[in-house]
Design an enzyme around this catalytic site. Structure first.
Site, PDB file in Angstrom:
ATOM      1  N   ASP A  21       0.852  -1.181   0.000  1.00 28.59           N
ATOM      2  CA  ASP A  21       0.000   0.000   0.000  1.00 28.59           C
ATOM      3  C   ASP A  21       0.890   1.234   0.000  1.00 28.59           C
ATOM      4  OD1 ASP A  21      -3.220   0.410   0.634  1.00 28.59           O
ATOM      5  OD2 ASP A  21      -1.972   2.171   1.031  1.00 28.59           O
ATOM      6  N   ASP A  32       4.996   2.291  -5.083  1.00 25.70           N
ATOM      7  CA  ASP A  32       4.068   2.876  -6.044  1.00 25.70           C
ATOM      8  C   ASP A  32       3.945   1.863  -7.176  1.00 25.70           C
ATOM      9  OD1 ASP A  32       2.845   4.219  -8.114  1.00 25.70           O
ATOM     10  OD2 ASP A  32       4.231   5.913  -8.132  1.00 25.70           O
ATOM     11  N   ASN A  76      -4.944  -4.712  -7.112  1.00 20.56           N
ATOM     12  CA  ASN A  76      -6.127  -4.054  -6.563  1.00 20.56           C
ATOM     13  C   ASN A  76      -5.953  -2.543  -6.400  1.00 20.56           C
ATOM     14  OD1 ASN A  76      -8.719  -4.055  -4.743  1.00 20.56           O
ATOM     15  ND2 ASN A  76      -7.119  -3.143  -3.459  1.00 20.56           N
ATOM     16  N   TYR A 108     -11.969   6.667 -14.916  1.00 20.95           N
ATOM     17  CA  TYR A 108     -11.985   5.402 -14.192  1.00 20.95           C
ATOM     18  C   TYR A 108     -12.549   4.284 -15.068  1.00 20.95           C
ATOM     19  CZ  TYR A 108     -13.264   2.153 -10.381  1.00 20.95           C
ATOM     20  OH  TYR A 108     -13.414   1.056  -9.561  1.00 20.95           O
ATOM     21  N   LYS A 140     -10.551   0.894 -16.153  1.00 19.31           N
ATOM     22  CA  LYS A 140     -11.050  -0.429 -15.785  1.00 19.31           C
ATOM     23  C   LYS A 140     -11.403  -1.271 -17.012  1.00 19.31           C
ATOM     24  CE  LYS A 140     -10.715  -0.333 -11.307  1.00 19.31           C
ATOM     25  NZ  LYS A 140      -9.682  -1.177 -10.654  1.00 19.31           N
ATOM     26  N   THR A 196     -16.946   0.697   0.173  1.00 22.32           N
ATOM     27  CA  THR A 196     -15.592   1.120   0.516  1.00 22.32           C
ATOM     28  C   THR A 196     -15.537   2.644   0.500  1.00 22.32           C
ATOM     29  OG1 THR A 196     -14.774   1.234  -1.760  1.00 22.32           O
ATOM     30  CG2 THR A 196     -14.691  -0.923  -0.682  1.00 22.32           C
TER      31      THR A 196
END
Length: 292
Positions: free
Chosen positions: A37, A72, A99, A170, A174, A204
Site C-alpha cells: 500500500d 508505487d 487491486n 476510471y 477499468k 468502501t
C-alpha cells in the site's frame, strides 16, 4: 491443510478496503503475503500513513506470515522491487492480486489532463507494471524447469464493463484492465500462469462518496472468490472477468459478435443507415445503466 498453504502472494492496495480483505483472506488460507500500500488518500494524495503495516500486524497476530511494501505500483522500478521482495523474502511468487487504485471523478468536459493521467497511471499502468515483472519471473522459472502454478487476479469494475457517468477516466482504465487481462491470459498461459479479473461490488471509501452504499456488500464478501482463483485448483480458469455482488457471482461475456450484414461490395454511404438500423433492431438491447 489450507487452500493456499505454501503459496506466496502479493496484494496491491492492501492497506484498506477490498485489498485489505483480500490480504487477510489469503493469509487465512495459508498464503504468505506481501501487503502493498502506497498510503494515499482516495484521490491519490500522500497521507503519511502506513496502512500496510497495520494489515501485516493483523495477519501476524492471527498466526500468519506477511511483510509490508510501500511501493508505487505504477513506478516500473518499484513494481520490479516488489516482486523481488516476495522472491527474496519467501523464496518465490505464486499469486499476484492487482487491486491498487484511486478515483478523481469528473464529468468528461471537466476532467483535467492531470486527473486523466493520474487515474490511468495507477490503475492501468499499475496493473501492467506488476504483471510485467511477475510474468518475467514466472517465464524465467519455467525456462529453468521450475514452472509455478501462478495466478493473477486483476481488478476491473462494473464501470469498466458498462460505463459510469462522471467516471469516464476510471471507466476507461477499468475497461483497459479487462482487455489487458485477456491478452495476459493468452500470453502467460504457456508458463502455467492463469490471469483473471474480478469486478467487485462493495461498500468502501471509494464507493461511499459516489453511490448509495446502504445495500452494498462488504469488502470481505469478494475475497473468497479471489482466494479460490489464487489456488492451484483454479488452473482451468483463465481469461475470464467475474463480477461479484454480495452472494452473486456473474461470468461476464464481454463484447461478442452480433447480427451482421454484407453489402457484397464497398458500402455506399446512403445504404449504411437502413442496414445498420435493421441490425440494431435485431441485436439484444443492453440494460440502460443510466436509466434514461
Amino acid at each position: 491443510m489450507g487452500l493456499l498453504d505454501g503459496r506466496i502472494a502479493i496484494v496491491t492496495g492492501a492497506g484498506r478496503g477490498i485489498g485489505r480483505a483480500h490480504a487477510l483472506e489469503l493469509a487465512r488460507h495459508g498464503a504468505k503475503v506481501v501487503v502493498n500500500d502506497f498510503g494515499v488518500s482516495l484521490a491519490g494524495e500522500g497521507t503519511g500513513e502506513s496502512p500496510a503495516e497495520q494489515v501485516v500486524s493483523e495477519i501476524v497476530s492471527a498466526g500468519g506470515e506477511a511483510v509490508a511494501n510501500a511501493a508505487d505500483v505504477a513506478d516500473f522500478a518499484d513494481a520490479e522491487a516488489m516482486v523481488r521482495q516476495a522472491v527474496e523474502t519467501y523464496g518465490g511468487l505464486d499469486i499476484l492480486v492487482n487491486n491498487a487504485g484511486f478515483v478523481r471523478d469528473r464529468m468528461l468536459v471537466n476532467t483535467s489532463e492531470e486527473e486523466w493521467d493520474a487515474v490511468i497511471r495507477v490503475h492501468l499502468k499499475g496493473h501492467f507494471a506488476t504483471m510485467r515483472h511477475a510474468g518475467a519471473y514466472w517465464r524465467a522459472e519455467s525456462k529453468q524447469g521450475r514452472p509455478r502454478a501462478a495466478r493473477v487476479i486483476n481488478t476491473s469494475s462494473g464501470a469498466g464493463l458498462q460505463g459510469s457517468i462522471g467516471q469516464g477516466t476510471y471507466t476507461a482504465a477499468k475497461a483497459g484492465i479487462a482487455g489487458l487481462t485477456l491478452v495476459a491470459a493468452a500470453e502467460m498461459g504457456r508458463y502455467g500462469v492463469t490471469v483473471n479479473a474480478i469486478a467487485p461490488v462493495a461498500k468502501t471509501r471509494m464507493t461511499e462518496g459516489a453511490f448509495d452504499t446502504s445495500a452494498m456488500a462488504l469488502p470481505e464478501d469478494n475475497s473468497p472468490i479471489v482466494a479460490w482463483l489464487a489456488s492451484e485448483d483454479a488452473g482451468d480458469v483463465t481469461g475470464r472477468v467475474i463480477e461479484i455482488d454480495g452472494t452473486v457471482v456473474t461470468v461476464e461475456n464481454g463484447w461478442a459478435h452480433g447480427p451482421s450484414a454484407d453489402a457484397g461490395a464497398r458500402w455506399d454511404a446512403a445504404d449504411v443507415g437502413p442496414a445498420l438500423r435493421k441490425l440494431l433492431g435485431e441485436a439484444p438491447t443492453p440494460e440502460n445503466v443510466y436509466g434514461t
